[in-house]
Write a protein that holds these residues in place. Structure first.
Motif, PDB file in Angstrom:
ATOM      1  N   LYS A 117      49.683  45.247  33.503  1.00  0.00           N
ATOM      2  CA  LYS A 117      50.475  46.310  34.101  1.00  0.00           C
ATOM      3  C   LYS A 117      50.109  47.643  33.428  1.00  0.00           C
ATOM      4  N   ASN A 118      50.124  48.711  34.197  1.00  0.00           N
ATOM      5  CA  ASN A 118      49.785  50.061  33.688  1.00  0.00           C
ATOM      6  C   ASN A 118      48.385  50.135  33.081  1.00  0.00           C
ATOM      7  N   PRO A 119      47.337  49.979  33.861  1.00  0.00           N
ATOM      8  CA  PRO A 119      47.349  49.815  35.313  1.00  0.00           C
ATOM      9  C   PRO A 119      47.524  48.351  35.711  1.00  0.00           C
ATOM     10  N   TYR A 120      47.900  48.130  36.958  1.00  0.00           N
ATOM     11  CA  TYR A 120      47.997  46.757  37.452  1.00  0.00           C
ATOM     12  C   TYR A 120      46.594  46.174  37.595  1.00  0.00           C
ATOM     13  N   MET A 121      46.438  44.990  37.035  1.00  0.00           N
ATOM     14  CA  MET A 121      45.147  44.297  37.110  1.00  0.00           C
ATOM     15  C   MET A 121      45.387  42.861  37.547  1.00  0.00           C
ATOM     16  N   VAL A 122      44.440  42.344  38.329  1.00  0.00           N
ATOM     17  CA  VAL A 122      44.530  40.966  38.818  1.00  0.00           C
ATOM     18  C   VAL A 122      43.255  40.214  38.459  1.00  0.00           C
ATOM     19  N   ALA A 123      43.314  38.913  38.583  1.00  0.00           N
ATOM     20  CA  ALA A 123      42.115  38.095  38.396  1.00  0.00           C
ATOM     21  C   ALA A 123      41.273  38.163  39.656  1.00  0.00           C
ATOM     22  N   GLY A 124      40.019  38.548  39.483  1.00  0.00           N
ATOM     23  CA  GLY A 124      39.066  38.511  40.578  1.00  0.00           C
ATOM     24  C   GLY A 124      38.238  37.236  40.466  1.00  0.00           C
ATOM     25  N   SER A 125      36.966  37.337  40.789  1.00  0.00           N
ATOM     26  CA  SER A 125      36.091  36.161  40.728  1.00  0.00           C
ATOM     27  C   SER A 125      35.276  36.153  39.435  1.00  0.00           C
ATOM     28  N   GLY A 126      34.602  35.042  39.188  1.00  0.00           N
ATOM     29  CA  GLY A 126      33.705  34.936  38.045  1.00  0.00           C
ATOM     30  C   GLY A 126      34.398  34.795  36.719  1.00  0.00           C
ATOM     31  N   ASN A 127      35.572  34.154  36.716  1.00  0.00           N
ATOM     32  CA  ASN A 127      36.274  33.899  35.464  1.00  0.00           C
ATOM     33  C   ASN A 127      37.002  32.559  35.533  1.00  0.00           C
ATOM     34  N   PHE A 128      37.497  32.104  34.394  1.00  0.00           N
ATOM     35  CA  PHE A 128      38.122  30.792  34.291  1.00  0.00           C
ATOM     36  C   PHE A 128      39.412  30.713  35.107  1.00  0.00           C
ATOM     37  N   ILE A 129      40.149  31.824  35.173  1.00  0.00           N
ATOM     38  CA  ILE A 129      41.380  31.840  35.963  1.00  0.00           C
ATOM     39  C   ILE A 129      41.066  31.547  37.425  1.00  0.00           C
ATOM     40  N   ASP A 130      40.065  32.207  37.960  1.00  0.00           N
ATOM     41  CA  ASP A 130      39.690  31.990  39.361  1.00  0.00           C
ATOM     42  C   ASP A 130      39.269  30.544  39.592  1.00  0.00           C
ATOM     43  N   GLU A 131      38.552  29.976  38.642  1.00  0.00           N
ATOM     44  CA  GLU A 131      38.144  28.572  38.738  1.00  0.00           C
ATOM     45  C   GLU A 131      39.360  27.661  38.852  1.00  0.00           C
ATOM     46  N   LEU A 132      40.375  27.910  38.025  1.00  0.00           N
ATOM     47  CA  LEU A 132      41.546  27.045  38.032  1.00  0.00           C
ATOM     48  C   LEU A 132      42.433  27.303  39.250  1.00  0.00           C
ATOM     49  N   LEU A 133      42.436  28.525  39.745  1.00  0.00           N
ATOM     50  CA  LEU A 133      43.130  28.797  41.006  1.00  0.00           C
ATOM     51  C   LEU A 133      42.504  27.982  42.134  1.00  0.00           C
ATOM     52  N   GLN A 134      41.196  28.016  42.229  1.00  0.00           N
ATOM     53  CA  GLN A 134      40.502  27.256  43.265  1.00  0.00           C
ATOM     54  C   GLN A 134      40.777  25.761  43.130  1.00  0.00           C
ATOM     55  N   LEU A 135      40.760  25.283  41.901  1.00  0.00           N
ATOM     56  CA  LEU A 135      41.032  23.864  41.658  1.00  0.00           C
ATOM     57  C   LEU A 135      42.406  23.474  42.186  1.00  0.00           C
ATOM     58  N   ASN A 136      43.352  24.406  42.116  1.00  0.00           N
ATOM     59  CA  ASN A 136      44.720  24.176  42.568  1.00  0.00           C
ATOM     60  C   ASN A 136      44.927  24.434  44.065  1.00  0.00           C
ATOM     61  N   HIS A 137      43.830  24.643  44.798  1.00  0.00           N
ATOM     62  CA  HIS A 137      43.898  24.972  46.224  1.00  0.00           C
ATOM     63  C   HIS A 137      44.621  26.295  46.469  1.00  0.00           C
ATOM     64  N   PHE A 138      44.425  27.229  45.531  1.00  0.00           N
ATOM     65  CA  PHE A 138      44.924  28.584  45.722  1.00  0.00           C
ATOM     66  C   PHE A 138      43.738  29.481  46.074  1.00  0.00           C
ATOM     67  N   GLU A 139      43.819  30.103  47.235  1.00  0.00           N
ATOM     68  CA  GLU A 139      42.798  31.068  47.611  1.00  0.00           C
ATOM     69  C   GLU A 139      43.106  32.390  46.925  1.00  0.00           C
ATOM     70  N   ASN A 140      42.187  32.854  46.110  1.00  0.00           N
ATOM     71  CA  ASN A 140      42.372  34.087  45.364  1.00  0.00           C
ATOM     72  C   ASN A 140      42.191  35.286  46.295  1.00  0.00           C
ATOM     73  N   ALA A 141      43.257  36.064  46.487  1.00  0.00           N
ATOM     74  CA  ALA A 141      43.213  37.209  47.393  1.00  0.00           C
ATOM     75  C   ALA A 141      42.206  38.260  46.961  1.00  0.00           C
ATOM     76  N   PHE A 142      41.806  38.232  45.680  1.00  0.00           N
ATOM     77  CA  PHE A 142      40.880  39.246  45.170  1.00  0.00           C
ATOM     78  C   PHE A 142      39.552  38.631  44.720  1.00  0.00           C
ATOM     79  N   ALA A 143      39.223  37.492  45.306  1.00  0.00           N
ATOM     80  CA  ALA A 143      37.970  36.816  44.956  1.00  0.00           C
ATOM     81  C   ALA A 143      36.747  37.612  45.396  1.00  0.00           C
ATOM     82  N   ASN A 144      36.947  38.598  46.276  1.00  0.00           N
ATOM     83  CA  ASN A 144      35.822  39.424  46.714  1.00  0.00           C
ATOM     84  C   ASN A 144      35.493  40.530  45.714  1.00  0.00           C
ATOM     85  N   GLN A 145      36.271  40.599  44.630  1.00  0.00           N
ATOM     86  CA  GLN A 145      36.012  41.581  43.583  1.00  0.00           C
ATOM     87  C   GLN A 145      35.741  40.855  42.262  1.00  0.00           C
TER      88      GLN A 145
END
Length: 266
Positions: free
Chosen positions: A163-191
């Motif tokens: 927060k300040n600034p707001y940041m999210v998990a994009g692609s190419g990191n471990f968080i995105d990998e685990l989101l995908q594993l959980n059948h969560f489509e990452n809304a910011f996977a294009n970044q």
């Protein structure tokens, strides 16, 4: 023992005359792994963020954080090796520490990378049996979770880390990998990596199912969820355990159980 050479995740070759006996870890999740591999006695320095096991910071010398370290304290500890991570620690820190001793750098993006890291640590610190045991446990839990998740529908999520600034998990990191594993489509996977976003642009198409607010590195609170609700367009804000989504190493074993509980709550 004969001289041996190993190559870390960024391609640096390390040659040792003996097994490293004095270890400094600048990565909290890898500190936990080293302890779980039976190497606590060899750990001489850790970061202030190395909170697992809980009493470790009382026993070991704190040498700073992950982005800023005390080089004098590190030198005084006379380490044989310093464990870093490409994402957690800066290139400047790694290069400066190389003047002191070997700096082993990991780069963990996938679950497979995690298995490889544990095997590397087994070879690096002569604890192959312990490493193989952990990889067996993780492989079984991984397989069981994939069976569990197989029939779960895919849901679209945004995963906030700051927060300040707001940041999210994009692609190419471990968080995105685990989101995908959980059948969560990452809304910011294009970044790539961790993009900054404006809340006004959080859910323009109204197709988000969930907004995940992580407990770390920024500890989101209820007031943050209330503010976020003004921009989610019906997507539900969920508080999630950041350690489970971002810590690699042995923590992944607990993460699989956590993910099952999370799925059942959604």
């Amino acid at each position: 023992m004969k001289q041996y050479s190993l190559i870390d995740d960024i391609g640096t070759q390390h040659t040792f005359d003996k097994v490293p006996q004095r270890i400094i870890s600048l990565v909290p999740s890898q500190t936990e792994l080293l302890v779980d591999l039976g190497l606590e006695a060899k750990l001489v320095g850790i970061t202030k963020f190395c909170i697992h096991p809980k009493d470790l910071r009382i026993k070991k010398q704190i040498v700073g954080g992950t982005k800023k370290v005390d080089y004098d304290k590190i030198r005084a500890l006379a380490p044989d090796i310093i464990i870093c991570n490409k994402e957690e620690n800066t290139l400047e820190i790694v290069e400066n520490l190389r003047e002191i001793c070997h700096v082993w750098v990991t780069d963990i993006i996938s679950v497979e990378d995690n298995f490889n890291m544990i095997s590397d640590f087994g070879n690096l610190f002569d604890c192959v049996a312990e490493a193989e045991n952990w990889n067996r446990k993780l492989a079984l839990a991984f397989s069981n979770f994939k069976s569990f998740i197989a029939t779960k529908p895919v849901k679209k999520v945004a995963y906030f880390i700051w927060k300040n600034p707001y940041m999210v998990a994009g692609s190419g990191n471990f968080i995105d990998e685990l989101l995908q594993l959980n059948h969560f489509e990452n809304a910011f996977a294009n970044q790539p990596r961790y993009p900054e976003i404006e809340l006004e642009k959080l859910n323009p198409d109204g197709d988000l199912n969930y907004v995940f607010l992580s407990s770390e590195p920024y500890p989101f609170k209820e007031k943050d969820a209330l503010k976020m609700a003004n921009y989610t367009n019906s997507a539900k804000c969920i508080f999630v355990d950041g350690e489970m989504f971002s810590w690699h190493g042995s923590r992944l074993l607990k993460a699989f159980d956590y993910f099952k509980e999370l799925q059942q709550k959604l």
